[in-house]
Motif scaffolding. Structure first.
Motif, PDB file in Angstrom:
ATOM      1  N   ARG A 178       1.569   7.887  -8.223  1.00  0.00           N
ATOM      2  CA  ARG A 178       0.823   7.477  -7.017  1.00  0.00           C
ATOM      3  C   ARG A 178       0.913   5.968  -6.870  1.00  0.00           C
ATOM      4  O   ARG A 178       0.599   5.223  -7.802  1.00  0.00           O
ATOM      5  CB  ARG A 178      -0.634   7.909  -7.093  1.00  0.00           C
ATOM      6  CG  ARG A 178      -1.474   7.488  -5.861  1.00  0.00           C
ATOM      7  CD  ARG A 178      -2.887   8.004  -5.964  1.00  0.00           C
ATOM      8  NE  ARG A 178      -2.941   9.449  -5.827  1.00  0.00           N
ATOM      9  CZ  ARG A 178      -2.979  10.102  -4.680  1.00  0.00           C
ATOM     10  NH1 ARG A 178      -2.964   9.420  -3.538  1.00  0.00           N
ATOM     11  NH2 ARG A 178      -3.043  11.418  -4.656  1.00  0.00           N
ATOM     12  N   GLU A 179       1.334   5.499  -5.647  1.00  0.00           N
ATOM     13  CA  GLU A 179       1.436   4.074  -5.351  1.00  0.00           C
ATOM     14  C   GLU A 179       0.304   3.673  -4.401  1.00  0.00           C
ATOM     15  O   GLU A 179      -0.034   4.411  -3.459  1.00  0.00           O
ATOM     16  CB  GLU A 179       2.786   3.761  -4.699  1.00  0.00           C
ATOM     17  CG  GLU A 179       3.981   4.098  -5.580  1.00  0.00           C
ATOM     18  CD  GLU A 179       5.295   3.749  -4.910  1.00  0.00           C
ATOM     19  OE1 GLU A 179       5.281   2.903  -3.981  1.00  0.00           O
ATOM     20  OE2 GLU A 179       6.339   4.315  -5.313  1.00  0.00           O
ATOM     21  N   THR A 180      -0.276   2.479  -4.663  1.00  0.00           N
ATOM     22  CA  THR A 180      -1.310   1.912  -3.777  1.00  0.00           C
ATOM     23  C   THR A 180      -1.086   0.417  -3.650  1.00  0.00           C
ATOM     24  O   THR A 180      -0.515  -0.208  -4.546  1.00  0.00           O
ATOM     25  CB  THR A 180      -2.727   2.174  -4.335  1.00  0.00           C
ATOM     26  OG1 THR A 180      -2.826   1.608  -5.637  1.00  0.00           O
ATOM     27  CG2 THR A 180      -3.038   3.660  -4.398  1.00  0.00           C
ATOM     28  N   GLY A 181      -1.569  -0.146  -2.493  1.00  0.00           N
ATOM     29  CA  GLY A 181      -1.522  -1.600  -2.316  1.00  0.00           C
ATOM     30  C   GLY A 181      -0.200  -2.126  -1.844  1.00  0.00           C
ATOM     31  O   GLY A 181      -0.008  -3.340  -1.780  1.00  0.00           O
ATOM     32  N   GLY A 182       0.706  -1.256  -1.508  1.00  0.00           N
ATOM     33  CA  GLY A 182       2.002  -1.729  -1.026  1.00  0.00           C
ATOM     34  C   GLY A 182       2.039  -1.782   0.486  1.00  0.00           C
ATOM     35  O   GLY A 182       1.035  -1.579   1.180  1.00  0.00           O
ATOM     36  N   PRO A 183       3.179  -2.065   1.046  1.00  0.00           N
ATOM     37  CA  PRO A 183       3.322  -2.070   2.506  1.00  0.00           C
ATOM     38  C   PRO A 183       3.132  -0.659   3.061  1.00  0.00           C
ATOM     39  O   PRO A 183       3.215   0.328   2.332  1.00  0.00           O
ATOM     40  CB  PRO A 183       4.744  -2.589   2.728  1.00  0.00           C
ATOM     41  CG  PRO A 183       5.458  -2.271   1.462  1.00  0.00           C
ATOM     42  CD  PRO A 183       4.454  -2.387   0.372  1.00  0.00           C
ATOM     43  N   ALA A 184       2.883  -0.597   4.354  1.00  0.00           N
ATOM     44  CA  ALA A 184       2.701   0.707   4.984  1.00  0.00           C
ATOM     45  C   ALA A 184       3.962   1.548   4.803  1.00  0.00           C
ATOM     46  O   ALA A 184       5.088   1.046   4.867  1.00  0.00           O
ATOM     47  CB  ALA A 184       2.385   0.543   6.472  1.00  0.00           C
ATOM     48  N   VAL A 185       3.759   2.840   4.549  1.00  0.00           N
ATOM     49  CA  VAL A 185       4.871   3.736   4.222  1.00  0.00           C
ATOM     50  C   VAL A 185       5.237   4.560   5.446  1.00  0.00           C
ATOM     51  O   VAL A 185       4.359   5.095   6.144  1.00  0.00           O
ATOM     52  CB  VAL A 185       4.486   4.658   3.056  1.00  0.00           C
ATOM     53  CG1 VAL A 185       5.612   5.661   2.791  1.00  0.00           C
ATOM     54  CG2 VAL A 185       4.196   3.829   1.814  1.00  0.00           C
ATOM     55  N   THR A 186       6.523   4.648   5.685  1.00  0.00           N
ATOM     56  CA  THR A 186       7.025   5.560   6.722  1.00  0.00           C
ATOM     57  C   THR A 186       8.122   6.398   6.108  1.00  0.00           C
ATOM     58  O   THR A 186       8.883   5.918   5.258  1.00  0.00           O
ATOM     59  CB  THR A 186       7.578   4.777   7.916  1.00  0.00           C
ATOM     60  OG1 THR A 186       8.624   3.905   7.463  1.00  0.00           O
ATOM     61  CG2 THR A 186       6.477   3.980   8.597  1.00  0.00           C
ATOM     62  N   ALA A 187       8.182   7.628   6.506  1.00  0.00           N
ATOM     63  CA  ALA A 187       9.216   8.517   5.964  1.00  0.00           C
ATOM     64  C   ALA A 187      10.583   8.053   6.438  1.00  0.00           C
ATOM     65  O   ALA A 187      10.731   7.604   7.581  1.00  0.00           O
ATOM     66  CB  ALA A 187       8.955   9.954   6.415  1.00  0.00           C
ATOM     67  N   PRO A 188      11.628   8.138   5.586  1.00  0.00           N
ATOM     68  CA  PRO A 188      12.971   7.708   5.992  1.00  0.00           C
ATOM     69  C   PRO A 188      13.526   8.624   7.073  1.00  0.00           C
ATOM     70  O   PRO A 188      13.156   9.800   7.176  1.00  0.00           O
ATOM     71  CB  PRO A 188      13.776   7.802   4.699  1.00  0.00           C
ATOM     72  CG  PRO A 188      13.055   8.816   3.877  1.00  0.00           C
ATOM     73  CD  PRO A 188      11.599   8.655   4.205  1.00  0.00           C
TER      74      PRO A 188
END
Length: 759
Positions: free
Chosen positions: A702-712
């Motif tokens: 689980r990742e947190t605190g990164g840039p907003a995620v969008t599916a490729p």
């Protein structure tokens, strides 16, 4: 039925049985042997000293008497019915018949009633150390006569001299048998170097194994320092001296290091240094055992040893001298040879000295117990017989057997204590040599955990030591019979082969046994053994051999075969994975540099997983090591990368799959996800749920605190790889591109991926 000695005087009480007496006589193996000068000289000397025409060294058998030496008879054997000696051995130690016609025991004897019949008889008993009479030294005459006290004492001394000869020959024969057995046992192993050394580390024996392993033969190494087969750096560091010091301090000095062969070649060997001690526990040197591990490693455990060839002294024990101690005046009168042996002058011995002066001639370590035995004899009277060492003998330290008799007056006070001393040095040397031989054999056998066995060629008797019984599947007290017990513990698949091999070894053209087979004990435990044996010729042929456990060696062979097959399979799979990595990386890479980096990183992860599996012979890999390896390039566990979960061991296939999946996640997190920002975090967690065979592994990234995620827009290599790797992980994997951070979840049946490590 022939009458025995016990029937000649039925009413006389005796402290022994006829069976015991005959068994004692048989132990000397002297009946029906040729004449020998040593015994002929005793008979001739007895005849001359006593002035009789007849003298005999006589052994009383079952219904007959055999003359080992005789003067004046001209025959070697006569019946027992008319024998004077048959009655003599019922006496304490001496029978004197001045005139047989006046003695009720002999006046009707056919040897007496004739005109030229026997009239005089005097016989001193030949008695064993346990008091069993086996014969006499006797003198006879056709006219009545008497013997002086000195003549009687001389007969007794000569009789004891005969027994000393017999005891020495029996001891030598026993040592020869023991040495022959020990020699074969030590030569039954072939891959050990056994080297004995003195206290300074100089070689005193060098077996054939040492010559084969190290290159030098025995003639080149005798007297040489053991430094020659240690490397120069170990010699400079004092390793040989440290090994000898450890052996003296703790009983053994072990090492596993490089050694030198003749010519300078090096080989890796493990070895052990052990102390050699004499019969009183004093250190006399060392024994060094080496095994070449360079190529065979644990595959061979044979030991070949050459036992020292003992030089046995066969000369008769010599007459040291006689003494007469006047107890009241404390004056000991001794003849010339006795005086010299005890360190006093001939003149002092003739004029008499206090007993303390003669005690000074006894070895310091023996004086206390000799004084105690003298005191006991003075208190109770009677016979004295002890063995001890002298320190003033012409040839140096020697062993003597002192026999004497303490006379007492009517009031019970000791008056005279007289006797003789006989040199028994050769007999004691034989006994000490046998003990040292047995000690070396036991040390060698213990070092290689080898058992020994002995049987007759017809397999009628079986004598096995405890280790042999254990290895061949028998309890310590279980009766041993070849067909019903020896063979019953042989694995059924090997039984016919074992029986045929033994039969071939026992055939006239055979003689050697060398076979490996399986045994099964009462509890069903199976092991592999290596049995070797050979026929030893002699008065009674024997089949002697050794047995050792080679189960680990066989298991190693089987495991190596499995590893080779597994390696071939893994190489094929690895090449397929590498091919896929290269193909997919090139397909999705933007530039050749990016493709090179992606391919290099992914192959490095694959190699890292292989390293983990190599440590457990490709059977299992710990999950914590897999996780730590995947995040190593990101700095490993830290406040930003938290790892939590129990230790479990994954199969090789699952370990490779998980390594690749976590690497892809870590790489993407570093480039595009939570680890691309200083405030980002990654949590890796796994747990085991359920029980028994239905347990499930649940794992989450689980990742947190990164840039907003969008599916490729389209799945890349990593996405496709992680979905396909789910099959190798024995379950399903879900990749969620949540807005606040990527989440990867794995659900797997534990029984599909769990493995137990080996070693």
């Amino acid at each position: 039925m022939t009458a025995g000695v016990g029937d000649s005087v039925a009413l006389r009480e005796r402290p022994w049985t006829e069976a015991d007496r005959l068994a004692a006589l048989a132990s000397y193996a002297m009946l029906d042997t040729p004449t020998e000068p040593a015994f002929d000289e005793v008979a001739q000397l007895a005849s001359r000293i006593c002035g009789t025409p007849i003298a005999v060294v006589n052994l009383i058998g079952d219904g007959r008497q055999f003359f080992k030496a005789e003067v004046g008879l001209g025959v070697r054997e006569t019946p027992l019915e008319t024998s004077f000696c048959a009655k003599a051995i019922l006496e304490e130690d001496f029978l004197l018949v001045p005139d047989a016609t006046q003695d009720a025991r002999f006046d009707c004897n056919p040897l007496v009633t004739g005109d030229a019949g026997l009239r005089f008889y005097a016989g001193a008993l030949l008695k064993t150390e346990t008091g069993l009479p086996i014969g006499t030294l006797c003198v006879l005459d056709t006219r009545p006569r008497q013997l002086t006290a000195l003549q009687q004492d001389t007969l007794r001394v000569l009789a004891r001299q005969v027994m000393a000869q017999l005891d020495l020959r029996r001891a030598v024969a026993e040592q020869q048998r023991t040495s022959q057995r020990d020699h074969f046992i030590l030569e039954s192993a072939t891959d050990y170097a056994i080297i004995s050394m003195d206290r300074e580390g100089r070689v005193t024996s060098w077996n054939a194994g040492a010559a084969a392993i190290l290159g030098w033969d025995e003639s080149e190494m005798l007297g040489q320092p053991c430094d020659r087969f240690f490397t120069p750096e170990d010699v400079a560091a004092g390793v040989p001296a440290r090994e000898m010091a450890a052996a003296l301090t703790t009983g053994h000095g072990r090492d596993e290091r490089w050694h030198l062969r003749q010519g300078g070649d090096r080989f890796w060997a493990n070895g052990e240094m052990m102390p050699l001690t004499d019969d009183v526990g004093r250190s006399i040197g060392f024994i060094k055992i080496l095994r070449d591990r360079t190529e065979q490693h644990l595959e061979a455990k044979r030991l070949e040893a050459i036992e020292e060839r003992f030089q046995l002294a066969l000369e008769a024990s010599g007459f040291v001298g006689a003494w007469d101690w006047d107890v009241a005046s404390d004056r000991v009168y001794a003849d010339a040879s006795f005086s010299r042996a005890y360190g006093v002058t001939v003149e002092e011995g003739e004029t008499g000295l206090p007993i303390a002066r003669f005690i000074d001639g006894i070895h310091p370590d023996d004086r206390e117990f000799v004084l105690a035995r003298i005191a006991e004899t003075l208190e109770r009277g009677g016979a004295f017989a002890e063995e001890y060492r002298l320190v003033h003998a012409a040839a140096g330290e020697c062993w003597v057997l002192a026999r004497g008799l303490c006379a007492r007056d009517e009031a019970g006070n000791p008056t005279h204590f007289n006797g003789v001393a006989i040199d028994i040095t050769e007999r004691r040397k034989a006994e000490i040599g046998r003990a040292e031989s047995e000690t070396r054999t036991e040390l060698a056998l213990a070092a290689v955990e080898m058992g020994t066995w002995e049987t007759t060629p017809e397999l009628e008797t079986q004598v096995w030591d405890a280790r042999t019984r254990e290895l061949l599947g028998h309890t310590p007290d279980e009766p041993i019979d070849f067909e019903t017990s020896f063979m019953a513990r042989v694995h059924s698949a090997d039984r016919d082969r074992v029986r045929e091999t033994i039969a071939a070894a026992l055939a006239p053209s055979g003689g050697l046994l060398d076979i490996e087979y399986r045994t099964v004990d009462r509890d069903g435990r199976q092991r592999w053994v290596h049995v070797r044996g050979a026929l030893i010729a002699g008065a009674a042929r024997r089949f002697v051999g050794t047995v050792r456990d080679i189960s680990q060696y066989k298991a190693t062979e089987e495991h190596r075969a499995l590893l080779i097959a597994e390696l071939q399979h893994r190489i094929k799979n690895t090449m397929a994975v590498v091919q896929a990595i290269v193909s997919q990386s090139l397909r999705t890479a933007i530039t050749p540099a990016a493709a090179s980096e992606a391919i290099g990183n992914r192959i490095a992860v694959l190699a890292q997983a292989h390293d983990l599996l190599t440590h457990t012979s490709w059977t299992a890999a710990p999950i914590t090591a897999i996780v730590d390896g995947a995040i190593r390039l990101q700095g490993g566990r830290s406040a930003r990368i938290r790892v939590e979960g129990p230790e479990i061991y994954l199969s090789a296939r699952a370990a490779l799959a998980l390594s690749m999946a976590l690497h892809e996640l870590a790489t993407n997190a570093t480039k595009y996800g939570a680890l691309s920002r200083d405030i980002g975090h990654v949590a890796i967690h796994w747990a085991i749920e359920g029980g028994g065979d239905d347990r499930i592994l649940r794992m989450e990234w689980r990742e947190t605190g990164g840039p907003a995620v969008t599916a490729p827009d389209r799945p890349g290599f990593g996405t496709r790889l992680m979905k396909s790797l789910a099959r190798d992980l024995g379950g399903t994997a879900d990749l969620d591109y949540a807005a606040d951070g990527v989440v990867w979840r794995l659900t797997s049946q534990l029984r599909n991926i769990l493995e137990t490590p080996v070693g």
